[in-house]
Motif scaffolding. Structure first.
Motif, short mmCIF file in Angstrom:
data_model
loop_
_atom_site.label_atom_id
_atom_site.label_comp_id
_atom_site.label_asym_id
_atom_site.label_seq_id
_atom_site.Cartn_x
_atom_site.Cartn_y
_atom_site.Cartn_z
N MET A 1 -73.68 -36.43 8.63
CA MET A 1 -72.31 -37.12 7.93
C MET A 1 -72.80 -38.27 7.08
O MET A 1 -73.37 -39.20 7.59
CB MET A 1 -71.31 -37.48 8.96
N GLN A 7 -64.95 -39.66 10.12
CA GLN A 7 -65.85 -38.65 11.17
C GLN A 7 -64.97 -37.60 11.73
O GLN A 7 -65.31 -36.53 11.80
CB GLN A 7 -66.16 -39.57 12.28
N LEU A 8 -63.58 -37.98 12.11
CA LEU A 8 -62.82 -36.77 12.70
C LEU A 8 -62.70 -35.93 11.86
O LEU A 8 -62.60 -34.58 11.98
CB LEU A 8 -61.45 -37.61 13.16
N LEU A 10 -63.96 -34.98 8.89
CA LEU A 10 -65.20 -34.21 8.46
C LEU A 10 -65.67 -33.37 9.47
O LEU A 10 -66.11 -32.11 9.34
CB LEU A 10 -66.23 -35.32 8.18
N THR A 11 -65.66 -33.79 10.87
CA THR A 11 -65.98 -33.00 11.87
C THR A 11 -65.13 -31.79 12.17
O THR A 11 -65.77 -30.43 12.42
CB THR A 11 -66.21 -33.87 13.23
N VAL A 12 -63.88 -31.83 12.01
CA VAL A 12 -62.99 -30.73 11.94
C VAL A 12 -63.20 -29.82 10.98
O VAL A 12 -63.15 -28.59 11.31
CB VAL A 12 -61.37 -31.23 12.26
N LEU A 14 -66.01 -29.22 9.31
CA LEU A 14 -67.15 -28.52 9.53
C LEU A 14 -67.25 -27.65 10.75
O LEU A 14 -67.67 -26.54 10.54
CB LEU A 14 -68.39 -29.69 9.96
N ALA A 15 -66.48 -27.72 11.49
CA ALA A 15 -66.11 -27.08 12.93
C ALA A 15 -65.44 -25.85 12.24
O ALA A 15 -65.83 -24.83 12.67
CB ALA A 15 -65.48 -27.68 14.10
#
Length: 68
Positions: A1, A7-8, A10-12, A14-15
């Protein structure tokens, strides 16, 4: 990243992209195997697949025994 990116979210994101990719991949896989069901159900083909998978398992076991 990227540094400084939230972060949250972007992480969601990507998931979610990964989940969509996996669902698509496995859907294609199931459709492909479903079409080959008649071929894969033949006794000779099933026996050959079992021989190949057995050989791979034996080879992996030998490799594991020799590495240890």
């Amino acid at each position: 990243m990227p540094h400084g990116a939230p972060q949250l979210p972007l992480t969601v994101t990507l998931a979610a992209v990964w989940a969509v990719f996996e669902v698509g991949y496995y859907s294609l896989y199931v459709a492909f195997v479903g079409r080959l069901r008649r071929v894969l159900a033949r006794a000779a083909v099933r026996r050959r697949l079992e021989q190949i998978s057995g050989g791979v398992l034996v080879a992996l076991g030998v490799r594991l025994a020799l590495d240890g």
